[in-house]
Design an enzyme around this catalytic site. Structure first.
Site, mmCIF file in Angstrom:
data_model
loop_
_atom_site.group_PDB
_atom_site.id
_atom_site.type_symbol
_atom_site.label_atom_id
_atom_site.label_comp_id
_atom_site.label_asym_id
_atom_site.label_seq_id
_atom_site.Cartn_x
_atom_site.Cartn_y
_atom_site.Cartn_z
ATOM 1 N N ASP A 67 -2.766 6.378 11.849
ATOM 2 C CA ASP A 67 -2.152 5.803 10.636
ATOM 3 C C ASP A 67 -0.653 6.368 10.634
ATOM 4 O O ASP A 67 -0.726 7.665 9.994
ATOM 5 C CB ASP A 67 -3.092 6.033 9.227
ATOM 6 C CG ASP A 67 -1.975 5.391 8.122
ATOM 7 O OD1 ASP A 67 -0.891 5.003 8.152
ATOM 8 O OD2 ASP A 67 -2.586 5.149 6.934
ATOM 9 N N HIS A 111 1.452 5.433 6.294
ATOM 10 C CA HIS A 111 1.037 6.169 4.967
ATOM 11 C C HIS A 111 1.166 7.537 5.241
ATOM 12 O O HIS A 111 1.125 8.192 6.154
ATOM 13 C CB HIS A 111 -0.278 5.652 4.469
ATOM 14 C CG HIS A 111 -0.443 4.084 4.202
ATOM 15 N ND1 HIS A 111 -0.967 3.382 5.305
ATOM 16 C CD2 HIS A 111 -0.151 3.511 3.450
ATOM 17 C CE1 HIS A 111 -0.867 2.164 5.001
ATOM 18 N NE2 HIS A 111 -0.411 2.021 3.683
ATOM 19 N N SER A 113 0.813 -1.226 0.060
ATOM 20 C CA SER A 113 -0.018 -0.155 -0.090
ATOM 21 C C SER A 113 0.613 1.162 -0.021
ATOM 22 O O SER A 113 0.401 2.213 -0.337
ATOM 23 C CB SER A 113 -0.768 0.086 1.328
ATOM 24 O OG SER A 113 -0.192 -0.181 2.456
#
Length: 456
Positions: free
Chosen positions: A432, A435, A183
């Site tokens: 998060d 990312h 990702s």
């Protein structure tokens, strides 16, 4: 280190230009100059990832860029929809003037440096680019600070010019780029599409059932970008939903590659490939068709093995394929993307609330990150040593570890979801810290790729 040396004193300047001074004074001035030059030669750039004991001289680090504030409203206008508008831009002539001489650029380590204030701001915004997916659209999701948008990566001894979408697309007529991995590569490809959208918008021409593998085409330039989902690079059976909940341990076949990227290999002209954080998950390891061990798995009869083992094996399997294949695209191996969870992990209340970059040397002890990064470099160096004469410079190291490590402020944090504190700042949210917000630090990865291409 890119430091400015102090100017000569008034007496030294006068001695240098007034010819009527005595020969002894002139000789003394020359000796001072020669000593200074010798000292500059001795004090070269620091060894890779050995930061200075203090930040190099230059602009203040822990302040907003000139004219910018760290709260919404100071760095631009926040629109009702959460879109963020930035005014001002840097001309290509300005960026060209900052590049320095070819000799300086050639000897410069693009991956060793610091983040410096950038009043210009990002090259695009969530108002101008529709490729930003919700979990990385930090401004639309209500992130209140904006200072993280006003930094640029500055290697010691040279500059990295901003990404030039027109030059890139003009040079990639008829080419096919593939970004292969997890990702983080999806995060990366969004940045690339946003930077290129300033010149031409791409059309999506393919996606799989999960939208994890996708393909875009730039019609005017006959240029294709593919995103290929292969979080381990090797073949893996994964039993996990979109929220990270697993019903069984993943099965990793350490000596077999995922065919979803190897089967398309001959169609690629350029490849960005990487893997990483998935290897920390519990998993069962297979080699030669048999179970050889596992990491934190449910089957206690299997030998416990560290994630470093499977990581090294997977990298060696991938590099062996890349160097032995008769098809030789240009391959950038992108190094480890560190997370910045503090006070816990993603599943145990970890946060990332910092609003400014780390100074060099300030990131602290990152033992596991550093260990995985060293494994990557060892595997890469072994692949380079074993590559054939036809490989030439086709295999390149995109070593983004240091510049990424210095940006704890660039992650989505709680703003991976829309207005997470809408019901109050005490709301329980998941952060998060892996990312990256877009725009954000990950855009520098594409700036560096552009510079690496320019060198060639």
């Amino acid at each position: 280190m890119g430091m400015e040396w102090p100017p000569a004193s008034a007496q030294q300047r006068k001695a240098a230009v007034v010819g009527s001074r005595s020969a002894a004074v002139l000789k003394l001035g020359l000796l001072v100059i020669l000593a200074g030059l010798a000292l500059r030669l001795l004090v070269g750039p620091a060894a890779y990832l050995l930061p200075p004991t203090a930040a190099p001289e230059g602009p203040a680090r822990h302040v907003a860029a000139p004219g910018r504030e760290t709260t919404r409203g100071g760095a631009g206008d926040v629109m009702p929809s959460g879109e963020f508008a930035v005014t001002g831009s840097e001309s290509l002539a300005d960026s060209d003037n900052r590049q320095g001489s070819p000799e300086t650029q050639e000897s410069c380590n693009l991956f060793h440096g610091e983040w410096v204030p950038n009043p210009v701001g990002p090259a695009y915004t969530n108002a101008s680019c529709h490729f930003i997916e919700s979990p990385q659209n930090c401004m639309a999701n209500g992130r209140p600070d904006t200072n993280y948008l006003y930094w640029r990566w500055k290697p010691y001894g040279c500059e990295v010019p901003p990404f030039d979408g027109k030059k890139f697309l003009d040079g990639m007529q008829g080419k096919h780029w593939a970004l292969i991995g997890d990702s983080i590569l999806r995060n990366h490809v969004q940045s690339l599409l946003c930077l290129l959208s300033k010149v031409e918008d791409a059309n999506e021409v393919y996606h799989d059932d999960t939208f994890r593998s996708r393909r875009w085409h730039f019609h005017s330039h006959n240029f294709t970008v593919s995103l290929i989902w292969a979080p381990f690079l090797i073949q893996a059976k994964i039993f996990e939903d979109d929220d990270g909940v697993s019903t069984a341990d993943p099965q990793l076949y350490l000596d077999v590659l995922e065919t979803n990227w190897t089967s398309q290999w001959e169609g690629f002209d350029y490849v960005v490939i990487s893997t990483g954080q998935w290897f920390f998950k519990s998993a069962v390891y297979w080699e030669n068709g048999a179970e050889v061990g596992c990491h934190s798995c449910q089957n206690k009869n299997l030998k416990e093995m560290p994630p470093e083992y499977s990581f090294r094996k997977a990298l060696n399997t991938a590099f062996q394929f890349i160097t032995s294949s008769p098809h030789k695209p240009v391959v950038f191996y992108r190094t480890w993307a560190p997370s910045h969870f503090e006070n816990g992990e993603w599943f145990s209340g970890g946060t990332c609330n910092r609003t400014v970059p780390f100074k060099p040397g300030e990131a602290g002890d990152r033992e596991m990150d550093s260990k995985m990064w060293r494994i990557e470099r060892e595997a890469f160096e072994s692949a380079v040593a074993n590559k054939g004469p036809d490989d030439a410079d086709h295999l390149k190291l995109l070593d983004t570890f240091e510049l990424s490590l210095l940006r704890p402020d660039g992650h989505s944090g709680p703003y991976r979801t829309y207005h997470p504190y809408e019901k109050g700042m005490t709301a329980k949210v998941q952060n998060d810290c892996l990312h990256w917000c877009l725009p954000g630090p990950i855009d520098a990865w594409n700036d560096i790729i552009m510079q690496m291409l320019a060198k060639d």
